[in-house]
Design an enzyme around this catalytic site. Structure first.
Site, PDB file in Angstrom:
ATOM      1  N   HIS A 268       3.670  63.020  -3.392  1.00 40.76           N
ATOM      2  CA  HIS A 268       2.707  62.319  -4.566  1.00 40.76           C
ATOM      3  C   HIS A 268       3.820  61.466  -5.492  1.00 40.76           C
ATOM      4  O   HIS A 268       3.894  62.163  -6.690  1.00 40.76           O
ATOM      5  CB  HIS A 268       1.712  63.168  -5.188  1.00 40.76           C
ATOM      6  CG  HIS A 268       0.672  63.942  -4.017  1.00 40.76           C
ATOM      7  ND1 HIS A 268       1.010  64.873  -3.396  1.00 40.76           N
ATOM      8  CD2 HIS A 268      -0.534  63.596  -3.866  1.00 40.76           C
ATOM      9  CE1 HIS A 268       0.052  65.347  -2.612  1.00 40.76           C
ATOM     10  NE2 HIS A 268      -1.010  64.540  -3.010  1.00 40.76           N
TER      11      HIS A 268
ATOM     12  N   SER B 171       9.475  61.591 -10.948  1.00 43.48           N
ATOM     13  CA  SER B 171      10.401  62.700 -10.081  1.00 43.48           C
ATOM     14  C   SER B 171      11.500  61.868  -9.022  1.00 43.48           C
ATOM     15  O   SER B 171      12.228  62.295  -8.911  1.00 43.48           O
ATOM     16  CB  SER B 171       9.542  63.640  -9.388  1.00 43.48           C
ATOM     17  OG  SER B 171       8.269  63.063  -9.086  1.00 43.48           O
TER      18      SER B 171
ATOM     19  N   GLU C 156       3.401  57.849  -1.441  1.00 51.19           N
ATOM     20  CA  GLU C 156       2.476  57.501  -2.486  1.00 51.19           C
ATOM     21  C   GLU C 156       1.320  56.594  -1.990  1.00 51.19           C
ATOM     22  O   GLU C 156       1.641  55.506  -1.319  1.00 51.19           O
ATOM     23  CB  GLU C 156       3.033  56.603  -3.772  1.00 51.19           C
ATOM     24  CG  GLU C 156       2.192  56.122  -4.453  1.00 51.19           C
ATOM     25  CD  GLU C 156       1.274  57.223  -5.255  1.00 51.19           C
ATOM     26  OE1 GLU C 156      -0.015  57.295  -5.346  1.00 51.19           O
ATOM     27  OE2 GLU C 156       1.975  58.360  -5.809  1.00 51.19           O
TER      28      GLU C 156
ATOM     29  N   ASP D 277      -0.956  59.464   3.151  1.00 47.52           N
ATOM     30  CA  ASP D 277      -1.466  60.812   2.519  1.00 47.52           C
ATOM     31  C   ASP D 277      -0.011  61.541   2.579  1.00 47.52           C
ATOM     32  O   ASP D 277       0.684  61.690   3.715  1.00 47.52           O
ATOM     33  CB  ASP D 277      -2.514  61.518   3.381  1.00 47.52           C
ATOM     34  CG  ASP D 277      -2.799  62.774   2.888  1.00 47.52           C
ATOM     35  OD1 ASP D 277      -3.441  63.006   1.833  1.00 47.52           O
ATOM     36  OD2 ASP D 277      -2.057  63.783   3.591  1.00 47.52           O
ATOM     37  N   GLY D 278       0.157  62.153   1.459  1.00 43.06           N
ATOM     38  CA  GLY D 278       1.393  62.818   1.268  1.00 43.06           C
ATOM     39  C   GLY D 278       1.683  64.021   2.076  1.00 43.06           C
ATOM     40  O   GLY D 278       2.772  64.318   2.841  1.00 43.06           O
TER      41      GLY D 278
ATOM     42  N   ASP E 149       3.220  67.534  -5.846  1.00 45.66           N
ATOM     43  CA  ASP E 149       2.742  67.126  -7.295  1.00 45.66           C
ATOM     44  C   ASP E 149       1.475  66.126  -7.168  1.00 45.66           C
ATOM     45  O   ASP E 149       1.470  65.182  -7.721  1.00 45.66           O
ATOM     46  CB  ASP E 149       3.770  66.472  -7.995  1.00 45.66           C
ATOM     47  CG  ASP E 149       3.553  66.242  -9.406  1.00 45.66           C
ATOM     48  OD1 ASP E 149       2.382  66.706 -10.008  1.00 45.66           O
ATOM     49  OD2 ASP E 149       4.143  65.364  -9.962  1.00 45.66           O
TER      50      ASP E 149
END
Length: 258
Positions: free
Chosen positions: A42, A99, A117, A139-140, A160
């Site tokens: 994410h 990050s 993302e 989807d991460g 995250d």
């Protein structure tokens, strides 16, 4: 499900804990002359403006990274400070790295990076600064499950989520258990919020049962505003690098007087 915008919260006290530990881990891992893989499930937009209307509206960065820097919570040679100095030299004094850009500071040409993302606006913004990595608009967890074990096998995965959907708390232990089986040498780091309703507790109990040797680090802080539900944050790290427990204790001590 895609309404979360981290620009309102970038640089807050939770980010400070998460990013200080992430920067320390990346600094440690890249000190060895062996390539690694960095993954994020994410990623967000990667770069934030602490003078922007979103940050000004909440004031969370003023209570977080801005206060930390003005009061010298972290030494100048701390990995997070080093990354922040370079990013502000490039993007201006009010820039704050998510990050992905913290990772970009530490990663070397021989390293590999994958950033997921799903939010369309955030993904578009990430594409402007994420050219060092493979970007995934999906989807991460699906990305991580497909790639793990990655090449190189040595590396770090940061999870995250926004925790917008309560089902995430139930799904995360299952996702991490699968990832840890596939990638038994990988550092798998999960950030989570500590809320007044304690919804994170069953998730954490499941994680600790599945991974009893993992590092758990939590910090507590006052709510950002009256009625705000987040009163702390945590990091759960599988295969923590040597020395991370000491660094986590140092970071936790910064919050003791808040």
């Amino acid at each position: 499900m895609l309404s979360y915008q981290h620009a309102y919260h970038a640089g807050n006290l939770a980010d400070l804990q998460k990013h200080a530990l992430l920067a320390w881990m990346l600094d440690y891992l890249t000190a060895k002359p062996k390539p690694l893989t960095y993954l994020e499930t994410h990623a967000g937009r990667g770069l934030y403006d602490l003078a922007g209307p979103e940050s000004e509206k909440t004031g969370e960065a003023r209570a977080g990274i801005t206060r930390a820097l003005s009061e010298d919570w972290l030494p100048e040679d701390h990995p997070l400070c080093q990354a922040l100095d370079q990013i502000r030299a490039m993007h201006g004094p009010n820039a704050y790295p998510g990050s992905p850009l913290i990772a970009r500071y530490f990663l070397r040409p021989e390293d590999n990076a994958h950033l997921a993302e799903l939010h369309p606006t955030e993904h578009e913004a990430l594409s402007q600064v994420g050219g060092f990595a493979h970007l995934h608009k999906q989807d991460g967890f699906a990305m991580a499950q497909a790639i793990c074990p990655p090449t190189p096998r040595r590396g770090l995965l940061l999870i995250d989520p926004s925790y917008e959907v309560k089902d995430e708390y139930d799904a995360i232990p299952r996702q991490i258990a699968k990832l840890a089986r596939k990638w038994n040498v990988g550092v798998i780091a999960l950030w989570y919020p500590i809320l007044t309703d304690l919804r994170h507790v069953p998730m954490l109990m499941a994680l600790q049962q599945n991974h009893p040797e993992a590092l758990l680090s939590e910090v507590r802080f006052p709510p950002a505003r009256p009625g705000h539900g987040m009163v702390g944050s945590g990091m759960f790290v599988i295969n923590p690098p040597y020395g991370l427990a000491d660094e986590a204790r140092r970071i936790k001590a910064l919050y003791s007087g808040l």
